[in-house]
Design an enzyme around this catalytic site. Sequence first.
Site, short mmCIF file in Angstrom:
data_model
loop_
_atom_site.label_atom_id
_atom_site.label_comp_id
_atom_site.label_asym_id
_atom_site.label_seq_id
_atom_site.Cartn_x
_atom_site.Cartn_y
_atom_site.Cartn_z
N LYS A 271 -8.67 -31.42 61.92
CA LYS A 271 -8.46 -30.42 62.97
C LYS A 271 -8.76 -29.02 62.43
O LYS A 271 -8.70 -28.78 61.22
CB LYS A 271 -6.99 -30.45 63.43
CG LYS A 271 -6.58 -31.69 64.20
CD LYS A 271 -5.11 -31.61 64.55
CE LYS A 271 -4.66 -32.82 65.35
NZ LYS A 271 -5.22 -32.85 66.71
N ARG A 345 -3.44 -43.57 69.97
CA ARG A 345 -3.71 -44.84 70.65
C ARG A 345 -3.84 -45.99 69.65
O ARG A 345 -3.62 -47.15 70.00
CB ARG A 345 -4.97 -44.70 71.50
CG ARG A 345 -6.25 -44.44 70.73
CD ARG A 345 -7.33 -43.80 71.57
NE ARG A 345 -7.06 -42.38 71.81
CZ ARG A 345 -7.82 -41.59 72.55
NH1 ARG A 345 -8.91 -42.06 73.13
NH2 ARG A 345 -7.50 -40.32 72.72
#
Length: 486
Positions: A271, A345
């Site tokens: 990130k 996920r």
Amino acid sequence: MKMALFDRFSTVQADLFVTFVPSEGDFSESTAWIDSRIEGQLSQLRETGVFKGGLAQTLLLPCASQDFAQAVLLVGVGKSGELSDMQARKVIAAVAAQIKGLPYASVAVASASLEFKNRSQADTASLIAQWLNEGFYNFLGFKKDDAEKATKVETLLIEGTDEAALAIGTATANGSAFARQLGNLPGNVCTPSYLASKAQHLAEEYAIDVELLDENKMDELGMHCLLSVGRGSDQPSYLIVMNYRGGEEGDSPHVLLGKGITFDTGGISLKPGAKMDEMKYDMCGAASVFGTMKAICELKPKLNFTAVIAAAENMPSSRATKPGDIVKTMSGQTVEILNTDAEGRLVLCDALSYIERFNPKSVVDIATLTGACVVALGSVNSGMYANNDALAAELKAASLTAADKIWQMPLDEEYQQQLDSNFADIANIGGPEAGSVTAACFLSRFTESYPWAHLDIAGTAWSGGASKGASGRPVALLTRYLLAKA
């Protein structure tokens, strides 16, 4: 903090009385009684315009007669006789902000003088108790002046007669505070192992059953997708299972599943550095499940409830999963990991497969899953996806009762093709379009054997900027949902 109800002000003693004042029209019975005890000062203040009663306006009046109270806090509610949830919450936040800094040990609140739109008096009292307690929250433990920040209120008295409503408001606030505390902890404290220890503490406090699946056990079960996320970290991953058994023996449970990424660097798909500190909040789904478990344990409803936490830390290292790697899930499906920052996920899909063994009546997963949901819904509504219309309706009803907003998003089959992979059964991202939808579509492939809903709380779990901190959402929604099931 001790919480109690009172029927009318003439029967209660407190250091501080709080009453709600409209900008025009008659006072409520409680407010009129207080006005009479302070020799009509309230009427005079409103008539002269010194206190106009504007929405969330406050004025503290010291009392000359100490046999009544030490002070009265006047709180404006504006012209409307009935406030929306948003307006009422603003009013209660103003009350909490005032009380938190005052030296009064006991506070009595004239909840009957605050009218909500389309809510019973019992529901109003419950929400006032919840929101006041939430307003008293402080993140403590890391500053030298922490003791000075803590509220001095020891007893909070709420006007009303419904003990069950008060209990729900109090327990929900306690669960929310627990979730916020976990969410606000730094990543060097709140690790997957720390979450495992908090589950054990809950087991000791409330006599619930806890099972901790370590990496060896998850490897034996074939949970390689979950394990792939924590591979780059020195912190071990855990699947945490907590069982509350208040229903019939052998009755299938309702299950809540929380995403517990205790810090998310993005892994190899690193990130940007700006605001990366906020990635300690990537376990707020897990925190909300912990908070709901605490609230349910306090309320003791008659149902069976299982809480599952998929806990891992997503870090870059020579051992970390790489973009393009293919891993096998517990279900047997293979996943091509195109972006290691779409890790939520990956931990949830194996947990969803594990949950099948409980033969659950319903499953709701809660996750700070996608920035796309923030773009779509902002910080007002959590995104809700479901493979079952009845479950979706129940969650919507609970959100209205709890004043904890959700908005149902689409889960059309046409979106599934965005997850096609040339090399595996499924890719872990579906491209820039409908990112929150395709994330939910990914999860849906592991939920075909039970009613399932997914709450994307990426926009509602915390605030940034000057007011940075965990919100505790959606503890209120989840608690009301489970209580309705009982």
